[in-house]
Design a protein around this motif. Structure first.
Motif, PDB file in Angstrom:
ATOM      1  N   ALA A 154       0.843  -1.203   0.000  1.00  0.00           N
ATOM      2  CA  ALA A 154       0.000   0.000   0.000  1.00  0.00           C
ATOM      3  C   ALA A 154       0.874   1.246   0.000  1.00  0.00           C
ATOM      4  O   ALA A 154       2.076   1.183   0.249  1.00  0.00           O
ATOM      5  N   SER A 155       0.255   2.388  -0.264  1.00  0.00           N
ATOM      6  CA  SER A 155       1.031   3.629  -0.387  1.00  0.00           C
ATOM      7  C   SER A 155       1.748   3.977   0.909  1.00  0.00           C
ATOM      8  O   SER A 155       2.914   4.376   0.908  1.00  0.00           O
ATOM      9  N   GLU A 156       1.050   3.833   2.072  1.00  0.00           N
ATOM     10  CA  GLU A 156       1.703   4.187   3.327  1.00  0.00           C
ATOM     11  C   GLU A 156       2.869   3.264   3.627  1.00  0.00           C
ATOM     12  O   GLU A 156       3.886   3.684   4.192  1.00  0.00           O
ATOM     13  N   THR A 157       2.776   1.990   3.218  1.00  0.00           N
ATOM     14  CA  THR A 157       3.893   1.061   3.419  1.00  0.00           C
ATOM     15  C   THR A 157       5.044   1.391   2.477  1.00  0.00           C
ATOM     16  O   THR A 157       6.222   1.302   2.860  1.00  0.00           O
ATOM     17  N   LYS A 158       4.740   1.779   1.261  1.00  0.00           N
ATOM     18  CA  LYS A 158       5.797   2.153   0.314  1.00  0.00           C
ATOM     19  C   LYS A 158       6.585   3.356   0.818  1.00  0.00           C
ATOM     20  O   LYS A 158       7.816   3.410   0.680  1.00  0.00           O
ATOM     21  N   LEU A 159       5.895   4.321   1.395  1.00  0.00           N
ATOM     22  CA  LEU A 159       6.590   5.496   1.933  1.00  0.00           C
ATOM     23  C   LEU A 159       7.550   5.102   3.048  1.00  0.00           C
ATOM     24  O   LEU A 159       8.674   5.612   3.132  1.00  0.00           O
ATOM     25  N   GLN A 160       7.148   4.173   3.911  1.00  0.00           N
ATOM     26  CA  GLN A 160       8.041   3.734   4.975  1.00  0.00           C
ATOM     27  C   GLN A 160       9.197   2.900   4.440  1.00  0.00           C
ATOM     28  O   GLN A 160      10.310   2.951   4.972  1.00  0.00           O
ATOM     29  N   ILE A 161       8.961   2.130   3.372  1.00  0.00           N
ATOM     30  CA  ILE A 161      10.065   1.365   2.756  1.00  0.00           C
ATOM     31  C   ILE A 161      11.111   2.323   2.209  1.00  0.00           C
ATOM     32  O   ILE A 161      12.323   2.113   2.367  1.00  0.00           O
ATOM     33  N   LEU A 162      10.669   3.399   1.574  1.00  0.00           N
ATOM     34  CA  LEU A 162      11.617   4.382   1.054  1.00  0.00           C
ATOM     35  C   LEU A 162      12.431   5.011   2.186  1.00  0.00           C
ATOM     36  O   LEU A 162      13.662   5.131   2.095  1.00  0.00           O
ATOM     37  N   ASN A 163      11.759   5.407   3.260  1.00  0.00           N
ATOM     38  CA  ASN A 163      12.472   5.999   4.394  1.00  0.00           C
ATOM     39  C   ASN A 163      13.440   5.011   5.029  1.00  0.00           C
ATOM     40  O   ASN A 163      14.575   5.350   5.382  1.00  0.00           O
ATOM     41  N   THR A 164      12.981   3.768   5.192  1.00  0.00           N
ATOM     42  CA  THR A 164      13.805   2.765   5.867  1.00  0.00           C
ATOM     43  C   THR A 164      15.044   2.428   5.049  1.00  0.00           C
ATOM     44  O   THR A 164      16.157   2.320   5.592  1.00  0.00           O
ATOM     45  N   THR A 165      14.881   2.248   3.759  1.00  0.00           N
ATOM     46  CA  THR A 165      16.060   1.933   2.930  1.00  0.00           C
ATOM     47  C   THR A 165      17.057   3.085   2.947  1.00  0.00           C
ATOM     48  O   THR A 165      18.278   2.866   2.946  1.00  0.00           O
ATOM     49  N   ALA A 166      16.568   4.304   2.985  1.00  0.00           N
ATOM     50  CA  ALA A 166      17.479   5.451   3.073  1.00  0.00           C
ATOM     51  C   ALA A 166      18.226   5.465   4.402  1.00  0.00           C
ATOM     52  O   ALA A 166      19.435   5.739   4.459  1.00  0.00           O
ATOM     53  N   LYS A 167      17.520   5.167   5.501  1.00  0.00           N
ATOM     54  CA  LYS A 167      18.179   5.111   6.804  1.00  0.00           C
ATOM     55  C   LYS A 167      19.196   3.987   6.862  1.00  0.00           C
ATOM     56  O   LYS A 167      20.284   4.145   7.447  1.00  0.00           O
ATOM     57  N   VAL A 168      18.830   2.844   6.298  1.00  0.00           N
ATOM     58  CA  VAL A 168      19.765   1.705   6.302  1.00  0.00           C
ATOM     59  C   VAL A 168      21.026   2.044   5.521  1.00  0.00           C
ATOM     60  O   VAL A 168      22.155   1.748   5.953  1.00  0.00           O
ATOM     61  N   LEU A 169      20.881   2.680   4.371  1.00  0.00           N
ATOM     62  CA  LEU A 169      22.051   3.067   3.585  1.00  0.00           C
ATOM     63  C   LEU A 169      22.883   4.098   4.316  1.00  0.00           C
ATOM     64  O   LEU A 169      24.116   4.111   4.209  1.00  0.00           O
ATOM     65  N   LYS A 170      22.232   4.968   5.077  1.00  0.00           N
ATOM     66  CA  LYS A 170      22.965   5.997   5.825  1.00  0.00           C
ATOM     67  C   LYS A 170      23.892   5.387   6.871  1.00  0.00           C
ATOM     68  O   LYS A 170      24.998   5.879   7.119  1.00  0.00           O
ATOM     69  N   SER A 171      23.438   4.305   7.517  1.00  0.00           N
ATOM     70  CA  SER A 171      24.243   3.682   8.575  1.00  0.00           C
ATOM     71  C   SER A 171      24.862   2.366   8.147  1.00  0.00           C
ATOM     72  O   SER A 171      25.240   1.557   8.995  1.00  0.00           O
ATOM     73  N   ALA A 172      24.973   2.085   6.845  1.00  0.00           N
ATOM     74  CA  ALA A 172      25.501   0.807   6.350  1.00  0.00           C
ATOM     75  C   ALA A 172      26.993   0.688   6.628  1.00  0.00           C
ATOM     76  O   ALA A 172      27.737   1.663   6.606  1.00  0.00           O
ATOM     77  N   GLU A 173      27.428  -0.559   6.902  1.00  0.00           N
ATOM     78  CA  GLU A 173      28.847  -0.845   7.095  1.00  0.00           C
ATOM     79  C   GLU A 173      29.504  -1.127   5.749  1.00  0.00           C
ATOM     80  O   GLU A 173      28.847  -1.322   4.729  1.00  0.00           O
ATOM     81  N   ALA A 174      30.800  -1.185   5.783  1.00  0.00           N
ATOM     82  CA  ALA A 174      31.553  -1.325   4.524  1.00  0.00           C
ATOM     83  C   ALA A 174      31.272  -2.646   3.825  1.00  0.00           C
ATOM     84  O   ALA A 174      31.228  -2.717   2.592  1.00  0.00           O
ATOM     85  N   ASP A 175      31.061  -3.725   4.606  1.00  0.00           N
ATOM     86  CA  ASP A 175      30.861  -5.041   3.975  1.00  0.00           C
ATOM     87  C   ASP A 175      29.561  -5.116   3.193  1.00  0.00           C
ATOM     88  O   ASP A 175      29.490  -5.776   2.148  1.00  0.00           O
ATOM     89  N   ASP A 176      28.531  -4.468   3.684  1.00  0.00           N
ATOM     90  CA  ASP A 176      27.213  -4.556   3.053  1.00  0.00           C
ATOM     91  C   ASP A 176      26.852  -3.326   2.238  1.00  0.00           C
ATOM     92  O   ASP A 176      25.735  -3.234   1.723  1.00  0.00           O
ATOM     93  N   PHE A 177      27.778  -2.383   2.093  1.00  0.00           N
ATOM     94  CA  PHE A 177      27.419  -1.113   1.472  1.00  0.00           C
ATOM     95  C   PHE A 177      27.022  -1.275   0.013  1.00  0.00           C
ATOM     96  O   PHE A 177      26.011  -0.727  -0.442  1.00  0.00           O
ATOM     97  N   GLN A 178      27.807  -2.044  -0.761  1.00  0.00           N
ATOM     98  CA  GLN A 178      27.532  -2.169  -2.190  1.00  0.00           C
ATOM     99  C   GLN A 178      26.192  -2.863  -2.441  1.00  0.00           C
ATOM    100  O   GLN A 178      25.412  -2.442  -3.293  1.00  0.00           O
ATOM    101  N   MET A 179      25.931  -3.941  -1.689  1.00  0.00           N
ATOM    102  CA  MET A 179      24.664  -4.648  -1.870  1.00  0.00           C
ATOM    103  C   MET A 179      23.478  -3.763  -1.486  1.00  0.00           C
ATOM    104  O   MET A 179      22.480  -3.696  -2.199  1.00  0.00           O
TER     105      MET A 179
END
Length: 1117
Positions: A582-607
């Motif tokens: 749903a739209s509200e879930t998609k908005l949270q997926i976008l926010n969450t993936t951005a937060k995860v990329l912001k705090s990603a470690e070097a081993d998982d950064f490329q993936m």
């Protein structure tokens, strides 16, 4: 068992109803036309006059207009029968404003009745005189009230107090001082009934004139327990306002004990802050007070929520404090002691409103240790009706928020009953979550377990939310609550696909949100709980619950050691399920993936970077513009991080360039936002027991407590007031002696009493007021008939009592400019000249079977009558369906001719002919011959007596007389009234509340129209169909047709049509608004709203419109 006697339960019930009606006046409501009222009013027998007057009052109760009998009723005011006189006064109160000429001619009888030995007659005369509400008789009414305020009869003095607000409504600025003086005299009365009415008059006339209260304060406190219940409510509020205005708040009270004062006042070091330990067995420790909330409550009581919250939004809300000069000590203040003592017994009153008013005084003014006295009376009120429970709980919630320990030992009183309404259940759940303690939480949780299984799933969802609040307040029970909440999440019933967030889906959402609330207290301790929630994503199908869990993924993505290693798998799953979310879930997926990329470690950064890029690509192509906009925003913010190959490079880039994007990323995803203030602006508190506390915005007439110590009562004023009281008491004693003389001699010296002041004069004309000292039989005022016309249009001032019903707290101050700005989102639709397509509906007056082949139909026309504005044009179609000619066809109104020849017309006289509402039919042109298969049309002009009563006519043809009934059409008893959209909105804003009523119905004429003309604009087709349907059944003016700009091509929701008109008989504006809901190609739901002062006519027309909108069209448009 009664079958052998030939009776059934139905016949027995009817017989029982007939037996109960014996000896009552219920038969008066059966058939209002069965007796000719006019001859009874002129009868020589008082019993027949009573019967006629009772029938008139019964007709008034049913909504009929019987003002045409006014002249005959007025002359009966001179009757010697008290019963007849009482009925006449009731009739005059109803129609005095509509017929001011005749009402003013009866003033002499009113003033004579003011000297009647019977106190009931004196009271009726005063009530009627004050109820006329015309400026021309205001001086005489004021003089009469002044006399009656010193009357020896208690009931007459009470009526005088009730009449004062009516005189004040006329806005007589030159007589304000005299009216306030009368209020002071009545407040000093020895009768509790008079004091209660005087308190009501004081509240509406001069609520801030505390000088009147100061000279009678102790006497009012002593008489308070004996005043009637509704008078007690007003008097308690008045006494509380006086004490605060003169002495200020009490230092030992709850309002001042829980927060410090300024440097000149008292503070916590003075030992004024102490606990209210109500239950020594509960660990010997009470809950901590919410100091900020108590300070907010006290300031809202004094300044009002709107002013205080708007001021405190710019400064610290707790920084402001009371000056020591604005406070008092209960140990040295007798006024405060007396107030608390006289209100304490009222805590056990039978009236719930009195208990709340008394509890409000104790809550604001009582010492801290005495506040607990209000607990048990308030809990006792919870056993009353459902409506009382709701009001009491609204006030108890305020007390419990400030001091939870007050009600903590009594938590069992807030357990849910099966018969409680949903609003009561919701408040009880909130109370249980507020007052739960470590000793009572186990019992409360056991109750919550049963509530979760309740069939009402909305209530079950609220229970789950209450569990989360309890776990947040009490740090010792989160583990127990988490186990139960996780069990709810794991239930198989939650695994279904729920589209709306209600029922079981609502329970699941609240369970997830409660778990999130508990985790916020100690995230590291609940790492395993987070992992369980992340793993349950695949089984949870509710969009709101999934969005909450995905939000937690982004917030706690760097928590512990296990969660960071799961991020790659979780983000891949989120990217895989993105399309189906749903739209509200998609908005949270976008926010969450951005937060995860912001705090990603070097081993998982490329993936993770590839997953984020993939999600952004999906988001840019999504159908929702919200998702697309969020995607572009995040992609722009993370552009530097997406461009680099290692996290270290990104950090170097951030350190090298201080740009706006870097700051936004740090604040949004680095959780550096400004912390939320604990005192939210939606915390609005009003005085306990007030209506404003229920509706959460200031109702008309609400005023906060006066500023402490703002009223200074000087001793010299007290001495002068005491002298005046002695003089008034002497006059009152003299009047009592005269009343004894009345009992002995059978006559009254009432007219010889002195007036309240000097003689009044009005506009320099011939109307004067005499004190009656020299001539007791002389009338109080002489009125010439020619001098009345200037003021006969003056109507009583209308209060804004209903304006708050429809206002929300955020829109209560909305101006007409704001209304116009709201219209900017609507587009105007022009439907051109539609008048040529309007086809009036035809009705049958006589069918050929009963008319020997003569068929008569009629239809109402929108043409303006040439006789008078009150007449309606009707087109009558005569058709000969027989094989023989029909001769001398004509329509006559036999009843009108009979009334014209009777003595009733003579009694009314030529001077009052303009007010005679007898139905009139303008003579039509006779049809000499009607050949077979021939038809002829005639235009007749009719004046109906009532909008629901048919006109009885006689149809003449071939020497025969056939009685027929011409039934009125409400839609044509109005006339078009042209106005602009601005004038329409301004008039509509003046007719809210009781003058506004609506009804819903369906409409499907446009479906056939859209099928016949496929190339036609759908919105235009709907507008034309609705307009044609309305104008074909009523005589209205189309003001505007508005369509919301944001609507899709198939959605007609929000389409609004406005029509304006005036009622023929009274020239009162009548506004109609039709709002559309639904799709263009489906059956529409219409909301028809009418704004009109004539409530009975407006409701009947509303039902008429709703009925013909549902009827199918006679022909395709």
């Amino acid at each position: 068992m009664f079958n052998k006697f030939g009776s059934t339960s139905e016949t027995l019930s009817k017989a029982s109803a007939v037996v109960h009606r014996i000896g009552t006046d219920a038969h008066l409501y059966d058939d209002p036309e069965d007796v000719n009222i006019a001859p009874l009013l002129d009868s020589k027998f008082e019993s027949e006059k009573c019967e006629a007057l009772k029938r008139l009052l019964a007709l008034i109760a049913q909504g009929f207009d019987v003002s045409n009998f006014f002249p005959q009723v007025v002359k009966n005011v001179a009757s010697q029968s008290s019963e007849v006189k009482k009925l006449v006064y009731l009739y005059l109160l109803q129609y005095a404003e509509k017929r001011p000429n005749e009402a003013l001619l009866s003033i002499n009888y009113f003033q004579k009745d003011l000297g009647d030995p019977n106190p009931l007659v004196r009271a009726w005369a005063l009530r009627t005189m004050a109820g006329i509400r015309l400026h021309v008789i205001a001086p005489i009414a004021l003089a009469a009230v002044g006399k009656c305020a010193r009357d020896p009869a208690v009931y007459v003095r009470k009526c005088a107090a009730n009449a004062l607000p009516k005189l004040h409504d006329l806005r007589l600025e030159e007589h304000d001082s005299a009216i306030e003086e009368l209020v002071g005299i009545l407040l000093n009365d020895h009768s509790p009934g008079v004091v209660g009415a005087a308190a009501a008059a004081f509240t509406s006339i001069c609520p801030n004139n505390f000088k009147l209260i100061g000279k009678n304060y102790k006497k009012l406190c002593q008489i308070l327990p004996d005043v009637e219940e509704w008078g007690q409510i007003l008097l308690i509020g008045t006494l509380l306002r006086y004490v605060v205005a003169r002495h200020g708040l009490v230092r030992e009270s709850l309002m001042l004990s829980l927060h410090g004062m300024d440097s000149n006042g008292f503070c916590e070091k003075d030992g004024l802050v102490r606990d209210i330990t109500l239950d020594k067995e509960d660990g010997g420790k009470s809950d901590s007070f919410d100091v900020n909330l108590v300070s907010l409550v006290s300031k809202c009581y004094i300044e009002g929520p709107d002013e205080y919250l708007s001021r405190s939004s710019c400064t610290d809300t707790v920084s402001s404090a009371f000056d020591s000069k604005e406070t008092t000590s209960i140990a040295h203040n007798e006024d405060v002691k007396i107030l608390l003592q006289c209100t304490s017994p009222l805590l056990w009153s039978n009236n719930s409103a009195v208990v709340l008013a008394a509890a409000g005084v104790q809550w604001i003014m009582a010492p801290l240790e005495d506040v607990k006295k209000i607990v048990k009376p308030l809990l006792f009120l919870l056993r009353s009706s459902s409506a009382s429970k709701y009001v009491v709980l609204c006030n108890i919630l305020v007390f419990a928020k400030a001091v939870p320990s007050l009600f903590a030992p009594h938590f069992e009183n807030f357990f849910i009953c099966s018969s409680d309404a949903y609003q009561v259940k919701a408040y009880k759940l909130e109370m249980l979550s507020l007052i739960a303690t470590t000793s009572s939480i186990s019992s409360i949780l056991r109750e919550f377990e049963d509530y979760v299984k309740d069939p009402d799933r909305r209530f079950a969802a609220d229970t789950v939310a209450a569990i989360g609040l309890c776990a947040k307040r009490l740090p010792t029970i989160p583990t127990t609550c988490l186990d139960g909440l996780l069990a709810l999440v794991r239930q198989e019933s939650f695994a279904g696909d729920f589209e709306p967030v209600d029922g079981e889906a609502g329970v699941l959402v609240q369970a997830v949100m409660s778990i999130q609330t508990i985790i916020e207290r100690d995230p590291l301790r609940h790492e395993k709980v987070l992992i369980q929630l992340f793993r349950s994503l695949d089984s949870i199908k509710v969009a709101a619950a999934r969005a909450t869990i995905i939000w937690m993924v982004g917030v706690y993505c760097s928590l512990g050691h296990i969660i960071p290693r799961m991020l790659t798998t979780i983000t891949k799953y989120l990217a895989w399920s993105f399309k189906s979310e749903a739209s509200e879930t998609k908005l949270q997926i976008l926010n969450t993936t951005a937060k995860v990329l912001k705090s990603a470690e070097a081993d998982d950064f490329q993936m993770l970077k590839r997953v984020v890029i993939y999600v952004f690509e999906l988001g840019e192509c999504d159908l929702s513009y919200d998702v697309r906009d969020r995607t572009r925003f995040l992609k722009k913010l993370l552009s530097s991080r997406l461009a680099c190959h290692e996290p270290a490079e990104d950090s170097v880039a951030f350190a090298s360039q201080e740009n706006i994007a870097t700051l936004v990323v740090e604040h949004v995803f680095g959780r550096k936002l400004k912390p939320f203030s604990p005192l939210a602006l939606h915390n609005r508190f009003y005085l306990p027991g007030s209506l404003s506390q229920i509706v959460l915005h200031a109702a008309p007439g609400y005023e906060p407590l006066p500023k402490p110590c703002s009223f200074v009562f000087e001793e010299q004023d007290l001495l002068s007031d005491l002298d005046r009281q002695r003089e008034a008491a002497a006059d009152l004693d003299g009047s009592r002696e005269s009343s004894e003389t009345v009992d002995e001699d059978g006559s009254s010296d009432y007219e010889s009493e002195s007036s309240i002041g000097s003689d009044f004069s009005s506009d320099g004309d011939e109307r004067t007021v005499s004190n009656g000292a020299n001539d007791p039989a002389a009338p109080l005022i002489q009125i010439s008939e020619t001098s009345v016309s200037a003021d006969q249009e003056e109507l009583r001032s209308k209060r804004a009592l209903d304006l708050w019903l429809d206002d929300q707290p955020c829109t209560s101050n909305q101006t007409p400019y704001a209304l116009n700005s709201n219209q900017s989102s609507y587009a105007k639709i022009s439907i051109g000249d539609i008048g040529s397509r309007v086809k009036p509906k035809s009705y049958s007056l006589l069918d050929p079977g009963n008319g020997s082949g003569l068929k008569v139909d009629y239809a109402f026309l929108s043409e303006v009558s040439t006789v008078s504005p009150l007449h309606v044009c009707v087109e009558v179609l005569f058709e000969n369906s027989s094989a023989e000619p029909i001769l001398e066809v004509n329509l006559e109104d036999e009843e009108s001719m009979k009334v014209a020849d009777s003595s009733e017309q003579t009694l009314v006289g030529k001077a009052n002919a303009s007010y005679n509402n007898v139905p009139t039919l303008v003579p039509m042109e006779e049809i000499s011959c009607l050949e077979p298969r021939q038809s002829a049309k005639r235009l007749i002009q009719v004046r109906f007596h009532h909008h629901l009563l048919p006109m009885r006519l006689t149809l003449h043809y071939n020497g025969k007389e056939v009685p027929v009934k011409l039934r009125p059409d409400l839609g044509y008893l109005v006339k078009p009234f042209s106005m602009s959209i601005e004038e329409f909105l301004a008039t509509e804003s003046r007719l809210p509340g009781m003058f506004e009523y609506s009804r819903r119905c369906t409409f499907d004429d446009h479906v056939k129209d859209s099928r016949m003309e496929n190339g036609k604009d759908k919105f235009l087709s709907i507008c034309e169909c609705i307009t044609l349907k309305v104008l074909s059944n009523s005589n209205l003016h189309l003001v505007s047709v508005d369509l919301p700009v944001a609507n899709s091509l198939e959605d007609a929701t929000g389409l609004r049509l406005r029509f304006s008109s005036k009622i023929l008989s009274s020239e009162i504006p009548l506004l109609i608004t039709i709002t559309v809901e639904g799709k263009c190609t489906e059956v529409l739901n219409l909301t028809v709203k009418i704004n009109c002062e004539e409530t009975v006519f407006g409701l009947n027309l509303l039902n008429r419109i709703a009925n013909f909108m549902v009827e199918p069209s006679s022909s395709a448009t």
